[in-house]
Design a protein around this motif. Structure first.
Motif, PDB file in Angstrom:
ATOM      1  N   GLU A   1       0.710  -1.196   0.028  1.00 20.29           N
ATOM      2  CA  GLU A   1       0.072   0.111   0.053  1.00 20.29           C
ATOM      3  C   GLU A   1       1.000   1.274  -0.290  1.00 20.29           C
ATOM      4  OE1 GLU A   1      -3.145  -0.571   3.119  1.00 20.29           O
ATOM      5  OE2 GLU A   1      -3.492  -2.332   2.056  1.00 20.29           O
ATOM      6  N   ASP A   2       1.752   1.465   1.155  1.00 22.99           N
ATOM      7  CA  ASP A   2       2.504   2.364   0.961  1.00 22.99           C
ATOM      8  C   ASP A   2       3.741   2.525  -0.103  1.00 22.99           C
ATOM      9  OD1 ASP A   2       1.090   2.520   3.492  1.00 22.99           O
ATOM     10  OD2 ASP A   2       2.604   3.622   4.624  1.00 22.99           O
ATOM     11  N   LEU A   3       4.137   1.466  -0.286  1.00 25.22           N
ATOM     12  CA  LEU A   3       5.281   1.607  -1.664  1.00 25.22           C
ATOM     13  C   LEU A   3       4.815   1.035  -2.906  1.00 25.22           C
ATOM     14  CD1 LEU A   3       8.534   0.579   0.491  1.00 25.22           C
ATOM     15  CD2 LEU A   3       7.384   2.821   0.719  1.00 25.22           C
ATOM     16  N   ALA A   4       3.467   0.786  -2.812  1.00 26.54           N
ATOM     17  CA  ALA A   4       2.875   0.408  -4.241  1.00 26.54           C
ATOM     18  C   ALA A   4       3.662  -0.677  -4.604  1.00 26.54           C
ATOM     19  CB  ALA A   4       2.639   1.716  -4.855  1.00 26.54           C
ATOM     20  N   MET A   5       4.026  -1.760  -4.025  1.00 25.84           N
ATOM     21  CA  MET A   5       5.096  -2.752  -4.683  1.00 25.84           C
ATOM     22  C   MET A   5       4.012  -3.815  -5.183  1.00 25.84           C
ATOM     23  SD  MET A   5       8.155  -4.159  -2.564  1.00 25.84           S
ATOM     24  CE  MET A   5       9.368  -3.126  -2.307  1.00 25.84           C
ATOM     25  N   THR A   6       4.492  -4.323  -6.232  1.00 30.05           N
ATOM     26  CA  THR A   6       3.445  -5.640  -6.856  1.00 30.05           C
ATOM     27  C   THR A   6       3.815  -6.855  -6.187  1.00 30.05           C
ATOM     28  OG1 THR A   6       5.709  -6.242  -8.163  1.00 30.05           O
ATOM     29  CG2 THR A   6       4.060  -4.680  -9.362  1.00 30.05           C
ATOM     30  N   PRO A   7       2.842  -7.699  -6.303  1.00 25.72           N
ATOM     31  CA  PRO A   7       3.270  -8.973  -5.662  1.00 25.72           C
ATOM     32  C   PRO A   7       4.653  -9.793  -5.791  1.00 25.72           C
ATOM     33  CG  PRO A   7       0.965  -9.052  -6.574  1.00 25.72           C
ATOM     34  CD  PRO A   7       1.561  -7.617  -6.998  1.00 25.72           C
ATOM     35  N   GLU A   8       5.270  -9.496  -7.099  1.00 27.32           N
ATOM     36  CA  GLU A   8       6.569 -10.069  -7.304  1.00 27.32           C
ATOM     37  C   GLU A   8       7.431  -9.541  -6.555  1.00 27.32           C
ATOM     38  OE1 GLU A   8       4.461  -9.272  -9.873  1.00 27.32           O
ATOM     39  OE2 GLU A   8       3.799 -11.290 -10.006  1.00 27.32           O
ATOM     40  N   GLY A   9       7.201  -7.992  -6.525  1.00 26.28           N
ATOM     41  CA  GLY A   9       8.310  -7.032  -5.991  1.00 26.28           C
ATOM     42  C   GLY A   9       8.319  -7.415  -4.316  1.00 26.28           C
ATOM     43  N   ILE A  10       7.222  -7.789  -3.795  1.00 25.90           N
ATOM     44  CA  ILE A  10       6.942  -8.184  -2.402  1.00 25.90           C
ATOM     45  C   ILE A  10       7.726  -9.633  -2.140  1.00 25.90           C
ATOM     46  CG2 ILE A  10       5.350  -8.916  -0.585  1.00 25.90           C
ATOM     47  CD1 ILE A  10       3.287  -6.826  -1.829  1.00 25.90           C
ATOM     48  N   ARG A  11       7.453 -10.367  -3.173  1.00 20.71           N
ATOM     49  CA  ARG A  11       8.250 -11.804  -2.692  1.00 20.71           C
ATOM     50  C   ARG A  11       9.652 -11.734  -2.884  1.00 20.71           C
ATOM     51  NH1 ARG A  11       4.778 -14.816  -6.691  1.00 20.71           N
ATOM     52  NH2 ARG A  11       6.368 -14.728  -8.047  1.00 20.71           N
ATOM     53  N   ARG A  12      10.080 -10.988  -3.952  1.00 21.88           N
ATOM     54  CA  ARG A  12      11.462 -10.591  -3.875  1.00 21.88           C
ATOM     55  C   ARG A  12      11.936  -9.857  -2.594  1.00 21.88           C
ATOM     56  NH1 ARG A  12      11.899  -8.303  -9.782  1.00 21.88           N
ATOM     57  NH2 ARG A  12      11.288 -10.381 -10.203  1.00 21.88           N
ATOM     58  N   THR A  13      11.332  -9.039  -2.303  1.00 19.68           N
ATOM     59  CA  THR A  13      11.850  -8.365  -0.989  1.00 19.68           C
ATOM     60  C   THR A  13      11.949  -9.470   0.061  1.00 19.68           C
ATOM     61  OG1 THR A  13      10.619  -6.415  -1.911  1.00 19.68           O
ATOM     62  CG2 THR A  13      11.373  -6.364   0.689  1.00 19.68           C
ATOM     63  N   PHE A  14      11.050 -10.198   0.497  1.00 28.10           N
ATOM     64  CA  PHE A  14      11.052 -11.451   1.570  1.00 28.10           C
ATOM     65  C   PHE A  14      12.163 -12.158   1.360  1.00 28.10           C
ATOM     66  CE2 PHE A  14       7.063  -9.351   2.756  1.00 28.10           C
ATOM     67  CZ  PHE A  14       6.998  -9.415   4.194  1.00 28.10           C
ATOM     68  N   PHE A  15      12.327 -12.751  -0.228  1.00 29.37           N
ATOM     69  CA  PHE A  15      12.890 -14.053  -0.308  1.00 29.37           C
ATOM     70  C   PHE A  15      14.336 -13.855  -0.751  1.00 29.37           C
ATOM     71  CE2 PHE A  15       8.620 -15.587  -0.001  1.00 29.37           C
ATOM     72  CZ  PHE A  15       8.808 -16.684   0.896  1.00 29.37           C
ATOM     73  N   GLN A  16      14.615 -12.652  -1.631  1.00 23.66           N
ATOM     74  CA  GLN A  16      15.804 -12.620  -2.439  1.00 23.66           C
ATOM     75  C   GLN A  16      16.845 -11.892  -1.637  1.00 23.66           C
ATOM     76  OE1 GLN A  16      17.082 -14.193  -4.899  1.00 23.66           O
ATOM     77  NE2 GLN A  16      15.644 -14.475  -6.545  1.00 23.66           N
ATOM     78  N   TYR A  17      17.931 -11.881  -2.313  1.00 24.67           N
ATOM     79  CA  TYR A  17      19.207 -10.871  -1.919  1.00 24.67           C
ATOM     80  C   TYR A  17      18.498  -9.599  -2.107  1.00 24.67           C
ATOM     81  CZ  TYR A  17      22.405 -14.765  -2.816  1.00 24.67           C
ATOM     82  OH  TYR A  17      23.302 -16.010  -2.803  1.00 24.67           O
ATOM     83  N   GLY A  18      18.954  -8.557  -1.283  1.00 24.09           N
ATOM     84  CA  GLY A  18      18.233  -7.433  -1.440  1.00 24.09           C
ATOM     85  C   GLY A  18      19.418  -6.011  -1.371  1.00 24.09           C
ATOM     86  N   ARG A  19      18.968  -5.180  -1.147  1.00 29.92           N
ATOM     87  CA  ARG A  19      19.567  -3.710  -1.148  1.00 29.92           C
ATOM     88  C   ARG A  19      20.754  -3.964   0.134  1.00 29.92           C
ATOM     89  NH1 ARG A  19      18.701   1.123   1.805  1.00 29.92           N
ATOM     90  NH2 ARG A  19      19.399   3.224   0.566  1.00 29.92           N
ATOM     91  N   THR A  20      21.889  -3.706  -0.218  1.00 27.36           N
ATOM     92  CA  THR A  20      23.058  -3.937   0.889  1.00 27.36           C
ATOM     93  C   THR A  20      22.508  -2.901   2.260  1.00 27.36           C
ATOM     94  OG1 THR A  20      24.579  -4.749  -0.822  1.00 27.36           O
ATOM     95  CG2 THR A  20      25.302  -4.226   1.554  1.00 27.36           C
ATOM     96  N   LYS A  21      22.194  -1.732   1.895  1.00 26.92           N
ATOM     97  CA  LYS A  21      21.908  -0.962   2.950  1.00 26.92           C
ATOM     98  C   LYS A  21      20.453  -1.348   3.581  1.00 26.92           C
ATOM     99  CE  LYS A  21      22.751   3.176   0.870  1.00 26.92           C
ATOM    100  NZ  LYS A  21      22.915   4.432   0.754  1.00 26.92           N
ATOM    101  N   GLY A  22      19.618  -2.093   3.153  1.00 22.05           N
ATOM    102  CA  GLY A  22      18.556  -2.580   4.015  1.00 22.05           C
ATOM    103  C   GLY A  22      17.343  -1.787   3.245  1.00 22.05           C
ATOM    104  N   PHE A  23      16.285  -2.322   3.682  1.00 18.02           N
ATOM    105  CA  PHE A  23      14.755  -1.869   3.239  1.00 18.02           C
ATOM    106  C   PHE A  23      14.032  -1.180   4.322  1.00 18.02           C
ATOM    107  CE2 PHE A  23      14.207  -6.502   2.740  1.00 18.02           C
ATOM    108  CZ  PHE A  23      13.127  -6.646   3.975  1.00 18.02           C
ATOM    109  N   ILE A  24      14.485  -1.070   5.438  1.00 21.14           N
ATOM    110  CA  ILE A  24      13.529  -0.345   6.738  1.00 21.14           C
ATOM    111  C   ILE A  24      14.044   1.038   6.979  1.00 21.14           C
ATOM    112  CG2 ILE A  24      12.653  -2.662   7.374  1.00 21.14           C
ATOM    113  CD1 ILE A  24      14.429  -2.148   9.858  1.00 21.14           C
ATOM    114  N   HIS A  25      15.166   1.574   6.006  1.00 27.45           N
ATOM    115  CA  HIS A  25      15.822   2.916   6.306  1.00 27.45           C
ATOM    116  C   HIS A  25      14.788   4.104   6.549  1.00 27.45           C
ATOM    117  CE1 HIS A  25      15.578   1.899   2.168  1.00 27.45           C
ATOM    118  NE2 HIS A  25      15.883   3.217   1.750  1.00 27.45           N
ATOM    119  N   GLU A  26      13.696   4.102   5.718  1.00 26.57           N
ATOM    120  CA  GLU A  26      12.837   4.997   5.643  1.00 26.57           C
ATOM    121  C   GLU A  26      12.019   5.055   7.056  1.00 26.57           C
ATOM    122  OE1 GLU A  26      12.190   7.414   3.463  1.00 26.57           O
ATOM    123  OE2 GLU A  26      12.871   6.497   1.657  1.00 26.57           O
ATOM    124  N   LEU A  27      11.830   3.839   7.723  1.00 26.28           N
ATOM    125  CA  LEU A  27      11.000   3.680   8.992  1.00 26.28           C
ATOM    126  C   LEU A  27      11.863   4.015  10.196  1.00 26.28           C
ATOM    127  CD1 LEU A  27       9.037   0.421   8.146  1.00 26.28           C
ATOM    128  CD2 LEU A  27       8.510   2.610   7.915  1.00 26.28           C
TER     129      LEU A  27
END
Lengths: 439, 439
Positions: free
Chosen positions: B73-99
């Motif tokens: 909802e807030d980041l308007a990510m697609t289901p594929e994007g969400i799955r990738r966020t949870f399961f794949q290698y990701g941004r080295t600096k992390g993804f909760i930086h805004e929070l």
């Protein structure tokens, strides 16, 4: 977007930071990701990620529940104990070691003492720990076949330990050269502490070490008194032929430190890996302890315990699959097999006998894994990669990144793990056009 | 139980491993845990863990769902994007930086650029990264008030960077001594790269730096050109008085590298922390980049991205609490406040005016946090701890562990975060009997 920076803000020259910050092993990934990011529409043979088509976000909660059930029923833990396991600081060596030992027994025929396992924050941390432990002073070196996994070279750069290159042939690490290099190391008054090897489908080359060479490798390590760091992320993804035994399974002198990853067999993002270090360390008055316990001390000052939630998710996944990752990844293995055949057949169709560049474009034929290497009749560096992406819409990885800057300038790595057969075909068409253009 | 070891198994002398493996900073935790493990019935003032009474295992799945909703909802990510966020290698600096940036704004009044945040595998990894970056060569030293957090000393040992001790007084780091020590460092041809400080309720001393001294500390850092490593795990747990501003909030020269932990405000086991590094690093031809991006390169070779599942759980927890950790930990803060008062009143009742050992037993009165320090009229080392546990059923931490082996031999740290008021009373009774016995 960068915030405004105060005019009084301090500036740090990069030369005041540790050399690893500027080392190609650490900067190349950023650079490659940057190029990939600028060409999102290109077919990418670059990403070395696992296939993601079968992931379901809802599975995560189910894995947590499965692990909770295991704690309650199999380990007879109280609700307080379970809560503590999930939320508090925990055992530095981790709490899924028994499940990992079961997996190694089932999938690799390996019997390991669960106490010799340290669960790590991905296999990357395992490399940091073992290199930190073995790099006592500046006489210590680690050997590695070149080309080599960039994560291993990077870990050595962080620790500051020199990586001594060994030639790699079609059958993996070249044992004659290894013998020569070990002697060269010793002749310089240095100590060969260990040799890093990926016996099954090495990244980047896809090469696999023969059963006979595995035995010779163990003999060499024994004769010259060094350890073998066996890294095994891909052995379950064999396409043809029988799976050879791991080095660790013939290791009757405890010369093999085994590095395990769940990145390709479970979830890369979870960052859960492990190291089996059953070597005995002798302290004063003949007291003996496991190398694993010494690595755990280093780990307690690097990341403490591996994330409890991440361990629980991987633990639940293991439990749901009866601890067999071969069983758990049947569908993924089929995708990798299909894709490997598609890439090999596609290369043959475009560059094989009777085709314009036949004989000038060469490639190897790995029996599994996620990678193969193509040799091109022109320099294939980062600049050519950018040209390839911009003009032809196809991404790949220049092999020089895996040579610590000293080789591979006419070679590229093709990774095929996340593509469809159609994407492979389209990507190889585009690669053929790049070759037409530059050859 | 250890498996049978082959008679041919290699033995590694501990002297062949890196010195950190045998350093007291790394061995003391094992030793203390070992003593604690042998006396499970003792009242323990030893464990520096957060209160666990409000944890619920079922919350974890809910946090995952809350984070998934945020991505959709807030980041308007697609289901594929969400799955990738949870399961794949990701941004080295992390993804909760805004929070995290939102939390710092809300709870600390700090405005930070989310791009300057690196989400780390616990604050421990943040220490490794910044020390690795700053320890360019053997002229570089880091200063720290002694006694100091053992995790910081341990991180420096792993990296190999010398820790230069600075005196600590009742008001935290002694600024006159800091000035003297920085000059001594420079006089030896060495470089003071940074000074490590915990301005709020330091571990182990509980000391808090005054507002005036915070300003002086920044001036000193500016005058002598070094960075401040501000570690802030406890500031939300103040019992009395107003919360002073963080160093980072007055940092108009970007001299403060801010170390953040969720271990005490969310879940220790998750291993999620972060570092705010908004310093500018200059490369050739005046190109500038954030120190955070250089730390990320080091992180990519230490653990890659911080565990996605762990980040998602902490992210969901932040979201459920509107990103205010002060709001999220109201109940825990109440427990710590209650316990601090119980310990201070209990000490007064047993060792205050009119009591037998009055004047011989001394203690400080922190205004918050989880720790206080007691000075005893006898040597209080590991041997006495063992005696205390075995004969009197009370555990505590010998302060010498926090002095890198050079001090604190008559002092102990009392940690009160996980105890009930009844346990505190019982534990102090037992401590009083130990004092009767040995004083």
């Amino acid at each position: 977007m960068r915030e405004e920076v105060s005019p009084k803000a301090v500036r740090i020259p990069v030369s005041d930071l540790h050399a690893s910050v500027s080392d190609p092993a650490l900067t190349s990934m950023t650079l490659l990701n940057d190029i990939a990011g600028r060409f999102p529409q290109a077919v990418s043979f670059a990403a070395g990620r696992p296939y993601e088509g079968y992931y379901l976000t809802d599975d995560l909660s189910r894995y947590l529940s499965a692990f909770e059930k295991y704690l309650a029923e199999d380990l007879a833990m109280t609700p307080e104990g379970i809560r503590r396991t999930f939320f508090q600081y925990g055992r530095t060596k981790g709490f899924i070691h028994e499940l990992i030992a079961r997996h190694l027994k089932l999938d690799e025929g390996l019997t390991v003492d669960p106490e010799s396992i340290v669960v790590t924050t991905g296999c990357q941390e395992a490399m940091i720990l073992i290199l930190r432990a073995l790099y006592r002073d500046d006489r210590d070196v680690v050997l590695a076949a070149m080309p080599s996994y960039v994560g291993f070279i990077g870990a050595a750069r962080i620790v500051g330990m020199p990586v001594w290159p060994v030639r790699e042939g079609p059958g993996g690490i070249d044992l004659e050269d290894l013998n020569r290099q070990v002697e060269a190391v010793k002749a310089q008054g240095l100590r060969p502490r260990a040799c890093y090897v990926v016996p099954d489908f090495a990244n980047p080359s896809g090469a696999c070490v023969s059963v006979a060479d595995r035995a010779r490798l163990l003999e060499l390590a024994s004769r010259h008194d060094f350890l073998l760091l066996e890294d095994n992320p891909y052995s379950l993804f064999r396409s043809t032929g029988e799976r050879p035994p791991t080095l660790k399974s013939s290791d009757d002198e405890s010369r093999v430190v085994y590095l395990g990853s769940f990145a390709k067999t479970a979830f890369a993002g979870a960052r859960v890996g492990y190291i089996v270090a059953d070597q005995l360390v002798t302290v004063a008055d003949k007291q003996e302890s496991l190398l694993a316990d010494h690595l755990a001390k280093l780990k307690s000052m690097t990341t403490l315990n591996t994330s409890t939630v991440a361990q629980a998710v991987v633990g639940g996944y293991l439990l749901e699959n009866g601890c067999s990752l071969e069983g758990a990844t049947v569908r993924e293995a089929k995708v990798y097999r299909r894709n490997l055949h598609a890439v090999l057949a596609g290369m043959e169709a475009r560059f094989g006998p009777g085709r314009p560049h036949h004989g000038k474009v060469a490639w190897n034929s790995p029996q599994g894994g996620m990678f193969l290497v193509v040799t091109l009749p022109f320099r294939a560096d980062d600049e050519v990669l950018e040209y390839s992406a911009a003009e032809f819409g196809v991404l790949w990885t220049p092999m020089h990144h895996f040579y610590a800057g000293a080789g591979g300038l006419h070679q590229i790595r093709l990774s095929f793990s996340v593509l469809s057969v159609e994407e492979i075909s389209l990507g190889l068409d585009r690669l053929a056009r790049l070759v037409d253009d530059l050859a």
